[in-house]
Design a protein around this motif. Sequence first.
Motif, PDB file in Angstrom:
ATOM      1  N   THR A  99       0.930  -1.114   0.020  1.00  0.00           N
ATOM      2  CA  THR A  99       0.044   0.076  -0.007  1.00  0.00           C
ATOM      3  C   THR A  99       0.852   1.213   0.166  1.00  0.00           C
ATOM      4  OG1 THR A  99      -1.866  -0.938   1.177  1.00  0.00           O
ATOM      5  CG2 THR A  99      -1.950   1.166   1.444  1.00  0.00           C
ATOM      6  N   MET A 100       1.816   1.082   0.807  1.00  0.00           N
ATOM      7  CA  MET A 100       2.819   2.472   1.018  1.00  0.00           C
ATOM      8  C   MET A 100       3.526   2.661  -0.262  1.00  0.00           C
ATOM      9  SD  MET A 100       3.876   5.063   2.309  1.00  0.00           S
ATOM     10  CE  MET A 100       2.523   4.903   3.832  1.00  0.00           C
ATOM     11  N   ASP A 101       4.096   1.469  -0.820  1.00  0.00           N
ATOM     12  CA  ASP A 101       4.848   1.401  -2.257  1.00  0.00           C
ATOM     13  C   ASP A 101       3.963   2.322  -3.393  1.00  0.00           C
ATOM     14  OD1 ASP A 101       7.100   0.401  -1.225  1.00  0.00           O
ATOM     15  OD2 ASP A 101       6.554  -1.668  -1.878  1.00  0.00           O
ATOM     16  N   ARG A 102       2.663   1.850  -3.273  1.00  0.00           N
ATOM     17  CA  ARG A 102       1.660   2.596  -4.525  1.00  0.00           C
ATOM     18  C   ARG A 102       1.496   4.071  -3.995  1.00  0.00           C
ATOM     19  NH1 ARG A 102      -1.328  -2.176  -3.234  1.00  0.00           N
ATOM     20  NH2 ARG A 102      -2.902  -0.792  -2.200  1.00  0.00           N
ATOM     21  N   PHE A 103       1.273   4.349  -2.858  1.00  0.00           N
ATOM     22  CA  PHE A 103       1.138   5.699  -2.525  1.00  0.00           C
ATOM     23  C   PHE A 103       2.177   6.638  -2.541  1.00  0.00           C
ATOM     24  CE2 PHE A 103       0.685   9.045   0.820  1.00  0.00           C
ATOM     25  CZ  PHE A 103      -0.226   9.670   0.459  1.00  0.00           C
ATOM     26  N   VAL A 104       3.453   6.131  -2.278  1.00  0.00           N
ATOM     27  CA  VAL A 104       4.455   7.270  -2.392  1.00  0.00           C
ATOM     28  C   VAL A 104       4.793   7.228  -3.709  1.00  0.00           C
ATOM     29  CG1 VAL A 104       5.231   7.036  -0.005  1.00  0.00           C
ATOM     30  CG2 VAL A 104       6.344   5.582  -1.854  1.00  0.00           C
ATOM     31  N   ALA A 105       4.675   6.270  -4.598  1.00  0.00           N
ATOM     32  CA  ALA A 105       4.800   6.452  -6.064  1.00  0.00           C
ATOM     33  C   ALA A 105       3.879   7.103  -6.725  1.00  0.00           C
ATOM     34  CB  ALA A 105       4.811   5.058  -6.487  1.00  0.00           C
ATOM     35  N   GLY A 106       2.862   7.634  -6.408  1.00  0.00           N
ATOM     36  CA  GLY A 106       1.927   8.411  -6.896  1.00  0.00           C
ATOM     37  C   GLY A 106       0.592   7.889  -7.348  1.00  0.00           C
ATOM     38  N   HIS A 107       0.407   6.656  -7.151  1.00  0.00           N
ATOM     39  CA  HIS A 107      -0.982   6.034  -7.497  1.00  0.00           C
ATOM     40  C   HIS A 107      -1.907   6.357  -6.622  1.00  0.00           C
ATOM     41  CE1 HIS A 107       1.664   4.091 -10.357  1.00  0.00           C
ATOM     42  NE2 HIS A 107       2.317   3.259  -9.455  1.00  0.00           N
ATOM     43  N   ALA A 108      -3.277   5.893  -6.828  1.00  0.00           N
ATOM     44  CA  ALA A 108      -4.350   6.349  -6.181  1.00  0.00           C
ATOM     45  C   ALA A 108      -4.584   5.350  -5.202  1.00  0.00           C
ATOM     46  CB  ALA A 108      -5.733   6.230  -6.875  1.00  0.00           C
ATOM     47  N   VAL A 109      -4.713   5.542  -4.031  1.00  0.00           N
ATOM     48  CA  VAL A 109      -4.843   4.890  -2.744  1.00  0.00           C
ATOM     49  C   VAL A 109      -5.844   5.620  -2.107  1.00  0.00           C
ATOM     50  CG1 VAL A 109      -3.717   3.815  -0.536  1.00  0.00           C
ATOM     51  CG2 VAL A 109      -2.543   4.018  -2.652  1.00  0.00           C
ATOM     52  N   GLU A 110      -6.971   4.630  -1.728  1.00  0.00           N
ATOM     53  CA  GLU A 110      -8.040   5.246  -0.841  1.00  0.00           C
ATOM     54  C   GLU A 110      -7.690   5.706   0.666  1.00  0.00           C
ATOM     55  OE1 GLU A 110     -10.942   6.168  -2.129  1.00  0.00           O
ATOM     56  OE2 GLU A 110     -10.609   4.944  -4.136  1.00  0.00           O
TER      57      GLU A 110
ATOM     58  N   ASN B 125       8.222  12.777  -4.432  1.00  0.00           N
ATOM     59  CA  ASN B 125       8.422  11.739  -5.506  1.00  0.00           C
ATOM     60  C   ASN B 125       7.568  12.214  -6.939  1.00  0.00           C
ATOM     61  OD1 ASN B 125      10.168  10.103  -4.193  1.00  0.00           O
ATOM     62  ND2 ASN B 125       8.332   8.876  -3.383  1.00  0.00           N
ATOM     63  N   ARG B 126       6.705  12.966  -6.820  1.00  0.00           N
ATOM     64  CA  ARG B 126       5.778  13.294  -7.881  1.00  0.00           C
ATOM     65  C   ARG B 126       6.448  13.565  -9.224  1.00  0.00           C
ATOM     66  NH1 ARG B 126       0.526  11.101  -8.598  1.00  0.00           N
ATOM     67  NH2 ARG B 126      -0.408  12.636 -10.234  1.00  0.00           N
ATOM     68  N   PRO B 127       7.435  14.575  -9.291  1.00  0.00           N
ATOM     69  CA  PRO B 127       8.008  14.759 -10.437  1.00  0.00           C
ATOM     70  C   PRO B 127       9.211  14.054 -10.771  1.00  0.00           C
ATOM     71  CG  PRO B 127       8.662  16.456  -8.956  1.00  0.00           C
ATOM     72  CD  PRO B 127       7.865  15.630  -8.053  1.00  0.00           C
ATOM     73  N   LEU B 128       9.528  13.351  -9.993  1.00  0.00           N
ATOM     74  CA  LEU B 128      10.634  12.465 -10.209  1.00  0.00           C
ATOM     75  C   LEU B 128      10.670  11.071 -11.102  1.00  0.00           C
ATOM     76  CD1 LEU B 128      12.143  12.602  -6.665  1.00  0.00           C
ATOM     77  CD2 LEU B 128      12.891  13.967  -8.534  1.00  0.00           C
ATOM     78  N   PRO B 129      11.571  10.957 -12.003  1.00  0.00           N
ATOM     79  CA  PRO B 129      11.406   9.633 -12.665  1.00  0.00           C
ATOM     80  C   PRO B 129      11.569   8.428 -11.571  1.00  0.00           C
ATOM     81  CG  PRO B 129      13.822  10.483 -12.739  1.00  0.00           C
ATOM     82  CD  PRO B 129      12.838  11.555 -12.140  1.00  0.00           C
ATOM     83  N   GLU B 130      11.102   7.308 -12.135  1.00  0.00           N
ATOM     84  CA  GLU B 130      10.815   6.114 -10.987  1.00  0.00           C
ATOM     85  C   GLU B 130      12.285   5.658 -10.325  1.00  0.00           C
ATOM     86  OE1 GLU B 130       8.499   3.760  -9.160  1.00  0.00           O
ATOM     87  OE2 GLU B 130       7.831   4.979 -10.768  1.00  0.00           O
ATOM     88  N   PRO B 131      13.391   5.702 -10.964  1.00  0.00           N
ATOM     89  CA  PRO B 131      14.582   5.275 -10.405  1.00  0.00           C
ATOM     90  C   PRO B 131      15.017   6.196  -9.180  1.00  0.00           C
ATOM     91  CG  PRO B 131      14.828   5.129 -12.723  1.00  0.00           C
ATOM     92  CD  PRO B 131      13.659   5.810 -12.506  1.00  0.00           C
TER      93      PRO B 131
END
Length: 347
Positions: free
Chosen positions: A106-117, A152-158
Motif C-alpha cells: 500500500t505504501m509503495d503504491r502511495f508514495v509512487a503517486g498512485h491512487a490509494v483510498e 516523488n511526484r515529479p521524479l523519474p521512477e529510479p
Amino acid sequence: MTEQKLTRRRLMAITGAGAATAAGMTAFGIVPTANAGGDATTDSNSRPLADAVLAAFRRHRIVAIGDIHEQQEHHDALQTLLLDPRLPGVVNDIVVEFGNALYQPTMDRFVAGHAVEDRDLRLVWRNTTQSPVSTWDAPMYEQFFRTVRATNRPLPEPKKIRVLLGDPPIDWTRVTTRDDLLPFQDRDGHLVSVAKRQVVDKGRRALICYGSRHVMHGGDPVAQIEQMTGQRLYVILAGSHPRLATHPRRTVIPAKGTWLASADSGEFNYLPGECGVPFGEIADALLYLGQAAEQTRSLWNPAIYLDPPYWTELQRRKAINGSPIDLERAYRQEQSVVWPTPPPNDC
C-alpha cells in the motif's frame, strides 16, 4: 533495478561544500550567533538539518534521526529535509517506525503517486503493534507520508524515494489472545531485518526515522546494522540544553570537537539520555529545535474516535494486551498542545 553509483564527486555536487554551505545558511536566514555558554566551536560547526544529513551521507550508507514522538517542531524540521531537492539524489529509502510492514505494498503504491483510498492508507499507521497505546493518528505522521509522495511526484521512477515500514507485520484481524502478539514483540529485530533485506543487501542508502531510544549508539539495533554495513551509523538526536538558549533553531551540532561530546546526556530536555552517559557516546550530533518550553505537540482530532467500528476495535485491542491506558481520556478528550514541562534533572 540497477542503482546509480554515488561517487564522491557526484555527492559533493549534490550536497555542496565549503562556501556554498555557508552561503546556503545565510540564504535561509540562519546566522551563527554566540550561545549562552560562549562555545564558538559549536556555532561554527553547526548547519541546517538538510545540509547536515546530506554531508553525513558522504561517509555513511545509513543515517538515523531519532524521532521525538508527537513533537510538532521535530516533524516541522523533517519536512524541510524531505522537501530539499537534493535529498532524492542521495537517499534511496526512508525507514520509519510509525507504519506496519504488512501494508508495504500500500505504501509503495502511495508514495509512487498512485491512487490509494484513505481508508486503506490509514491502516498503515493505525494497525501497528503499538495500538492502542499509540495510534499514530497525530496528523504529522500522515503528513510525513504525503510529503514523500509530493517529493516523488515529479521524479523519474529510479529517483523516487521508497518508504520502508519498520513495525512488524501484525495482522490484527487474526489476533484474539495475548499469545497471538508474541511473534511481533521484537520490534528492534524487525528494524534490523528490514535494513538488511531492503537496504544493505540491495546496496542502497537509507535514512532511518525511529524513536531516539531505538537508534542510540550502544543499543542492539545500531550495533547489528553497523556489523552488517561494516561502518558506523551516523546518529542525530533531538534535544535541548540551557547552553543552547540563543542558538539557531533547526540546526545540527556535531558532538565531535564540541562540548557536546562530554556533556551529560541526562541534562538535555526531550532527549532520552541518561545521567552519567556522555552525549558523544549515544549520538554523533544534536538537532536543536529550541528550549523545552517552546515545543508543542501534534495531536489527533478527538472526532476520529467517535467512529464506532474504530473505537470498538481499540477497546478490543486494549482488552487483549491488558493495557492500562484510559482510552476515553487519552483520545476522546481535548488536550493541550503545549509540550509537557519536564521535571528538574538532578544529574
